[in-house]
Motif scaffolding. Structure first.
Motif, PDB file in Angstrom:
ATOM      1  N   PRO A 148       0.811  -1.234   0.000  1.00  0.00           N
ATOM      2  CA  PRO A 148       0.000   0.000   0.000  1.00  0.00           C
ATOM      3  C   PRO A 148       0.836   1.273   0.000  1.00  0.00           C
ATOM      4  CG  PRO A 148       0.089  -0.909   2.205  1.00  0.00           C
ATOM      5  CD  PRO A 148       0.826  -1.880   1.327  1.00  0.00           C
ATOM      6  N   PHE A 149       1.916   1.297  -0.803  1.00  0.00           N
ATOM      7  CA  PHE A 149       2.759   2.481  -0.919  1.00  0.00           C
ATOM      8  C   PHE A 149       2.797   2.851  -2.403  1.00  0.00           C
ATOM      9  CE2 PHE A 149       5.180  -0.341   2.208  1.00  0.00           C
ATOM     10  CZ  PHE A 149       4.400   0.035   3.293  1.00  0.00           C
ATOM     11  N   GLN A 150       2.200   3.968  -2.758  1.00  0.00           N
ATOM     12  CA  GLN A 150       2.038   4.326  -4.166  1.00  0.00           C
ATOM     13  C   GLN A 150       3.378   4.416  -4.888  1.00  0.00           C
ATOM     14  OE1 GLN A 150      -0.833   4.370  -5.734  1.00  0.00           O
ATOM     15  NE2 GLN A 150       0.255   4.686  -7.656  1.00  0.00           N
ATOM     16  N   ARG A 151       4.366   5.021  -4.228  1.00  0.00           N
ATOM     17  CA  ARG A 151       5.676   5.192  -4.877  1.00  0.00           C
ATOM     18  C   ARG A 151       6.329   3.826  -5.145  1.00  0.00           C
ATOM     19  NH1 ARG A 151       8.373  10.121  -4.392  1.00  0.00           N
ATOM     20  NH2 ARG A 151      10.320   9.156  -3.692  1.00  0.00           N
ATOM     21  N   LYS A 185      25.409  10.493  -2.919  1.00  0.00           N
ATOM     22  CA  LYS A 185      24.485   9.657  -2.137  1.00  0.00           C
ATOM     23  C   LYS A 185      24.009   8.459  -2.955  1.00  0.00           C
ATOM     24  CE  LYS A 185      22.623  13.218   0.960  1.00  0.00           C
ATOM     25  NZ  LYS A 185      21.424  14.048   1.283  1.00  0.00           N
ATOM     26  N   LEU A 186      23.800   8.698  -4.247  1.00  0.00           N
ATOM     27  CA  LEU A 186      23.350   7.620  -5.131  1.00  0.00           C
ATOM     28  C   LEU A 186      24.410   6.514  -5.199  1.00  0.00           C
ATOM     29  CD1 LEU A 186      20.905   6.977  -6.895  1.00  0.00           C
ATOM     30  CD2 LEU A 186      22.055   8.113  -8.808  1.00  0.00           C
ATOM     31  N   ILE A 187      25.664   6.897  -5.313  1.00  0.00           N
ATOM     32  CA  ILE A 187      26.756   5.913  -5.333  1.00  0.00           C
ATOM     33  C   ILE A 187      26.769   5.120  -4.035  1.00  0.00           C
ATOM     34  CG2 ILE A 187      29.276   5.620  -5.344  1.00  0.00           C
ATOM     35  CD1 ILE A 187      29.384   8.162  -7.120  1.00  0.00           C
ATOM     36  N   LEU A 242      13.809   8.913  -9.191  1.00  0.00           N
ATOM     37  CA  LEU A 242      13.412   7.576  -9.633  1.00  0.00           C
ATOM     38  C   LEU A 242      14.577   6.589  -9.474  1.00  0.00           C
ATOM     39  CD1 LEU A 242      11.246   5.740 -10.855  1.00  0.00           C
ATOM     40  CD2 LEU A 242      12.148   6.336 -13.124  1.00  0.00           C
ATOM     41  N   LEU A 243      15.778   7.029  -9.794  1.00  0.00           N
ATOM     42  CA  LEU A 243      16.936   6.142  -9.644  1.00  0.00           C
ATOM     43  C   LEU A 243      17.133   5.749  -8.182  1.00  0.00           C
ATOM     44  CD1 LEU A 243      19.521   7.756 -12.118  1.00  0.00           C
ATOM     45  CD2 LEU A 243      18.089   5.730 -12.473  1.00  0.00           C
ATOM     46  N   PHE A 244      16.902   6.697  -7.262  1.00  0.00           N
ATOM     47  CA  PHE A 244      16.971   6.385  -5.836  1.00  0.00           C
ATOM     48  C   PHE A 244      15.921   5.335  -5.464  1.00  0.00           C
ATOM     49  CE2 PHE A 244      19.500  10.240  -4.696  1.00  0.00           C
ATOM     50  CZ  PHE A 244      20.382   9.620  -3.825  1.00  0.00           C
ATOM     51  N   ARG A 245      14.721   5.503  -6.027  1.00  0.00           N
ATOM     52  CA  ARG A 245      13.653   4.553  -5.708  1.00  0.00           C
ATOM     53  C   ARG A 245      13.961   3.164  -6.275  1.00  0.00           C
ATOM     54  NH1 ARG A 245       8.373   6.278  -7.725  1.00  0.00           N
ATOM     55  NH2 ARG A 245       9.159   8.155  -8.741  1.00  0.00           N
ATOM     56  N   PHE A 246      14.586   3.123  -7.463  1.00  0.00           N
ATOM     57  CA  PHE A 246      15.023   1.837  -8.004  1.00  0.00           C
ATOM     58  C   PHE A 246      15.993   1.144  -7.036  1.00  0.00           C
ATOM     59  CE2 PHE A 246      14.378   3.076 -12.747  1.00  0.00           C
ATOM     60  CZ  PHE A 246      13.063   2.624 -12.688  1.00  0.00           C
ATOM     61  N   VAL A 247      16.937   1.927  -6.520  1.00  0.00           N
ATOM     62  CA  VAL A 247      17.933   1.371  -5.595  1.00  0.00           C
ATOM     63  C   VAL A 247      17.250   0.792  -4.360  1.00  0.00           C
ATOM     64  CG1 VAL A 247      19.884   1.928  -4.089  1.00  0.00           C
ATOM     65  CG2 VAL A 247      19.791   2.884  -6.396  1.00  0.00           C
ATOM     66  N   VAL A 305      24.825  -0.243 -13.048  1.00  0.00           N
ATOM     67  CA  VAL A 305      24.706   0.760 -14.120  1.00  0.00           C
ATOM     68  C   VAL A 305      24.479   2.142 -13.518  1.00  0.00           C
ATOM     69  CG1 VAL A 305      23.301   1.513 -16.070  1.00  0.00           C
ATOM     70  CG2 VAL A 305      23.895  -0.914 -15.828  1.00  0.00           C
ATOM     71  N   ILE A 306      23.595   2.226 -12.516  1.00  0.00           N
ATOM     72  CA  ILE A 306      23.338   3.505 -11.838  1.00  0.00           C
ATOM     73  C   ILE A 306      24.617   4.012 -11.175  1.00  0.00           C
ATOM     74  CG2 ILE A 306      22.102   4.579  -9.915  1.00  0.00           C
ATOM     75  CD1 ILE A 306      19.757   2.650 -10.530  1.00  0.00           C
ATOM     76  N   GLN A 307      25.342   3.106 -10.525  1.00  0.00           N
ATOM     77  CA  GLN A 307      26.573   3.499  -9.832  1.00  0.00           C
ATOM     78  C   GLN A 307      27.596   4.091 -10.794  1.00  0.00           C
ATOM     79  OE1 GLN A 307      30.045   0.839  -8.292  1.00  0.00           O
ATOM     80  NE2 GLN A 307      28.475   0.813  -6.694  1.00  0.00           N
TER      81      GLN A 307
END
Length: 858
Positions: free
Chosen positions: A29-32, A841-843, A80-85, A817-819
């Motif tokens: 039940p979390f939309q994101r 932070k993403l790394i 979005l990339l953060f959410r993928f992680v 790939v994101i890293q």
């Protein structure tokens, strides 16, 4: 190739169930989360396709966002990339739980239930049974938990994993769904850098929830199956602990933190006892036990919830009361419920009042400085020349008088000198509260000469300890290739020293020597590191047997293959007659703790594997495991050639810049993963000798190049073929368990490599040729490993492990790939300060996910 039975089970029980349960994330039940889960498969497919085509990370990510124009701004894309992680991190947890829940069903081929089978076979063979019992009387496996930052699950996440394992075993969809909701809300990272006490509390989760139960169960199984008394076999499974005691290169470890960790370990143990005792008290409600029950109630409760500042060792008191209860049950109550008393009694006999031995470790250079300070301040009392540190080795040994003094350290002393003096005095207090087994070992890192050990003994005698009551074992740690070469000479000097000989006699003529794989791999490459340690073991065993010393090897090897790990039990099972193997001691570090000892099933399996390895190497030793002179000469040459190849790489002027620029090495120092700095001498420019082995190996594994786990091996094997030694090498692989495991672990490290991810680097103007060099050695090593093993793909002989690795690599491919996308962005110098912070932070977040998924990442 036909799929094996275990492979088919793995496909059904793990891979298929993962795909099914993964869909539950979409119903949270979390939309994101739902939006992320819907888009992630498309992104993962884009990454997979782009890597196959050797596209740059920028091209892969741009092509994805070109198809999803709703993410038009930089801010939306980063979000979005953060959410993928975050989503992938939780997929990794789910995969862990599913794999562990299926552990017993999937099986591990020849490794399955080997200890039980060995003991069962001894039932009708009196001679075999006697040999096993005799072996177990003076044998133990010691697992030493370290705080090396290679696994990042916080305690709450570990708890969720274990609850998920139970729910998945019974296909309890409702509970799984609730646990995934909990997982979605539970943070995976620390806001603040953990302290040594935080690290200890985190690892204590495994002590309390896994080892406390499993160690007792295995001991009980052996006692019952072999019909021997627990006290006759003594303690088979021992635990060691480094957080709070390991101060080598970690200025955040202090006397105060060591004291807090010792108290924490004691308190947690008593709470385990108290939980068990409540069951005993609920069941045993008979007359005749009241006094003993009250005694135990007070002991367990007070030590659990009202610990005093200076507690005493209560082990004998607890055992006396439990035995009294047992006697009453057997004499007056038909032995009713005696088994639950036996269970608690066995645990108390196993763990005492200490739970686990807290090891102290410090670098020899720090210890020399502390010795020098006390000499300078107290020259007349010590009788040691003021220029002690400038003396040659022989004169240093003569200069130490081993006087018993109680010297103090002044306010003018260096902080590390104060810490050394303080912890030496603290050890007495820790032993008083938990016996000498609570803290009995001082490990000397970077040990280079006999005076390093003798000097530390002198420090103890200058700190109020008495020779006849010096209940401490001094453990030299030899790591670099040069130190390993000198190790036997150092120990011969010690064994010949009158004072040290007397100390060893008081310690039962038992000497522990630690051999470190991490720095030796960084120092000499994979093949040279492993061979140098094996050769040092042969030489150290010979010297110790000559002086009638009971030698115990303590191996710093319980991590990934690049740090000496992998199929560890196979190494121990293949020790030849020339190597002391009466005790198995090794460090268990990072994600190895959670992957191999994170659940009851996996912990039981891996501990039994090590016990079996120790027994079988003594009772059923293979002829080929004792290497002939010719075989040793062959491995010598292979190691030498591999070493030269590795040193050519290490001395390349691009070696460190490549690692700093193209890997997330810089990010390791900025994320809250450990109380220990990424490198020694953190205030100065990076040098390879200062870079910690854990950071070195982790950086290569994030690149998916795993250089420390294979580089130079292919070149050496190619030379053997060209010089008519190929048949000899093939025979080595067939006959020597050591060599076979060495090669098989190398294949495991290479299976976790994927040069396609970084293939875009071959076009780089600065590092293109360097990358091609790495890739060429990978290709040649792969070619010769397959040829040597007679297989068509890496790890073909370990199909379940191979499938597990490949599945995990597939899960984290988008993270990599994101890293690399974020690293390239930071290297471009086109970002403002806020953007730089976002990409950093993403790394950091991708590092967490890749390592957690890796389970022995390199």
């Amino acid at each position: 190739m036909k799929q094996s039975k275990n492979e088919a089970v793995f496909q059904d029980e793990v891979l298929t169930r993962f795909e099914l349960f993964k869909s539950l994330f979409l119903t949270l039940p979390f939309q994101r989360v739902k939006d992320t889960g819907t888009l992630l498969p498309f992104f993962a497919k884009q990454c997979e396709k782009g890597v196959d085509q050797h596209l740059t990370p920028d091209e892969i990510i741009k092509s994805f966002f070109d198809q999803h124009e709703e993410f038009s701004s930089e801010e939306q894309r980063i979000d979005l990339l953060f959410r993928f992680v975050q989503y992938i991190e939780r997929q990794v947890v789910l995969f862990d739980a599913i794999e562990d829940s299926s552990f017993q069903m999937v099986g591990r081929g020849d490794d399955e239930n080997v200890l039980g089978a060995l003991i069962k076979n001894a039932e009708g063979n009196g001679d075999m049974r006697r040999k096993i019992v005799s072996k177990l009387k003076d044998f133990s496996v010691r697992l030493v938990l370290t705080a090396h930052p290679t696994q990042f699950y916080p305690g709450p996440v570990l708890g969720i994993i274990n609850d998920l394992i139970d729910a998945i075993k019974t296909n309890d969809i409702h509970s799984i769904h609730l646990l995934l909701q909990q997982l979605g809300k539970t943070p995976f990272i620390n806001k603040n850098k953990p302290t040594p006490v935080d690290e200890a509390a985190s690892l204590a989760w495994f002590l309390e929830n896994v080892f406390y139960k499993v160690a007792s169960e295995i001991q009980s199984f052996i006692d019952d199956e072999l019909d021997v008394d627990t006290e006759e076999v003594k303690q088979l499974i021992e635990l060691g602990f480094w957080p709070g005691g390991d101060r080598d290169g970690n200025p955040n470890v202090s006397v105060e933190s060591t004291k807090k960790v010792a108290a924490l370990l004691r308190t947690i143990l008593f709470r385990c006892y108290y939980r068990d005792f409540r069951i005993v008290r609920r069941r045993i409600t008979f007359r005749g036990v009241e006094e003993y029950m009250e005694n135990l109630q007070t002991l367990f409760y007070e030590n659990s919830f009202n610990p005093v500042e200076h507690p005493e060792d209560e082990t004998d008191n607890i055992i006396t009361n439990l035995k009294a209860i047992k006697n009453v049950l057997e004499e007056y109550h038909n032995g009713l419920f005696v088994e639950i008393v036996d269970d608690l009694l066995r645990k108390v006999m196993t763990f005492g009042c200490f739970f686990t031995t807290l090891d102290i470790r410090q670098d020899s250079r720090i210890l020399r400085d502390a010795t020098d300070y006390l000499i300078q301040q107290n020259q007349e009392a010590t009788g040691v020349p003021l220029n002690y540190l400038e003396l040659n080795e022989a004169d240093k040994q003569k200069a130490l008088k081993f006087k018993e003094l109680d010297l103090s350290v002044g306010d003018d002393a260096d902080p590390l000198t104060k810490d050394t003096s303080g912890v030496i005095k603290l050890l007495k207090e820790i032993q008083r509260s938990g016996s000498e087994r609570a803290a009995q070992r001082f490990i000397i890192s970077n040990c280079q000469q006999a005076s390093d050990i003798l000097g530390l003994r002198q420090l103890f005698l200058w700190s109020g300890w008495k020779k006849d009551a010096l209940t401490i074992d001094f453990v030299p740690l030899f790591e670099t290739v040069d130190d390993l070469t000198r190790a036997a000479d150092v120990m011969k000097t010690l064994y010949s020293n009158k004072e040290y000989k007397a100390h060893l006699k008081r310690r039962g003529n038992k000497q522990t020597i630690m051999l470190g794989y991490s720095d030796s791999t960084k120092d000499g490459g994979y093949l040279m590191a492993n061979w140098s340690i094996y050769r040092a073991k042969i030489e150290l065993t010979a010297i110790s047997r000559e002086y009638d010393v009971d030698l115990v090897f303590f191996d710093g090897r319980g991590g990934p293959p690049a740090r000496g790990g992998g199929k560890t039990q196979r190494f121990y099972a293949s020790m030849g007659k020339e190597i002391a193997n009466d005790h198995i001691q090794l460090t268990i570090q990072g994600q190895t703790i959670s992957s191999q000892y994170g659940s009851l099933d996996t912990a039981r399996f891996n501990i039994e594997q090590l016990l079996h390895a120790g027994i079988i190497s003594d009772l059923k030793q293979r002829v080929g495991d004792t290497l002939t002179k010719h075989q040793q000469e062959i491995i010598d040459k292979l190691a030498e050639l591999s070493h030269h190849k590795f040193m050519d790489l290490r001395t390349n002027k691009l070696f460190l810049p490549y690692l700093e620029t193209m890997s997330p090495l810089k990010a390791l120092s900025s994320i809250n993963i450990s109380s220990r700095p990424v490198k020694r001498n953190s205030g100065r420019e990076l040098r390879l000798e200062d870079l910690r082995a854990i950071s070195f190996v982790t950086s290569w594994s994030q690149l998916k190049q795993n250089i420390p786990g294979f580089y130079g091996v292919g070149t050496a094997l190619q030379w053997a073929e060209k010089n008519n030694l190929w048949k000899d090498v093939q025979q080595l692989y067939v006959s020597s368990g050591f060599f076979q495991t060495l090669i098989d672990n190398c294949m495991m490290s290479m299976t976790k490599s994927n040069f396609d991810i970084t293939a875009y680097m071959k076009e780089d103007k600065v590092y293109g040729e360097f990358w091609k060099n790495l890739h060429a050695e990978y290709q040649i090593t792969k070619e010769y490993l397959l040829k040597l093993s007679g297989t068509s793909k890496l790890m073909e002989n370990y199909p379940v492990d191979r499938e597990s690795i490949l599945a995990r690599e597939g899960i984290v491919l988008p993270l990599l790939v994101i890293q690399h996308y974020a690293i390239r962005a930071l290297n471009s110098d086109k970002l403002d300060e806020a953007q730089r912070e976002d990409y950093s932070k993403l790394i950091a977040r991708t590092i967490f996910g890749v390592i957690n998924a890796g389970r022995n990442v390199a």
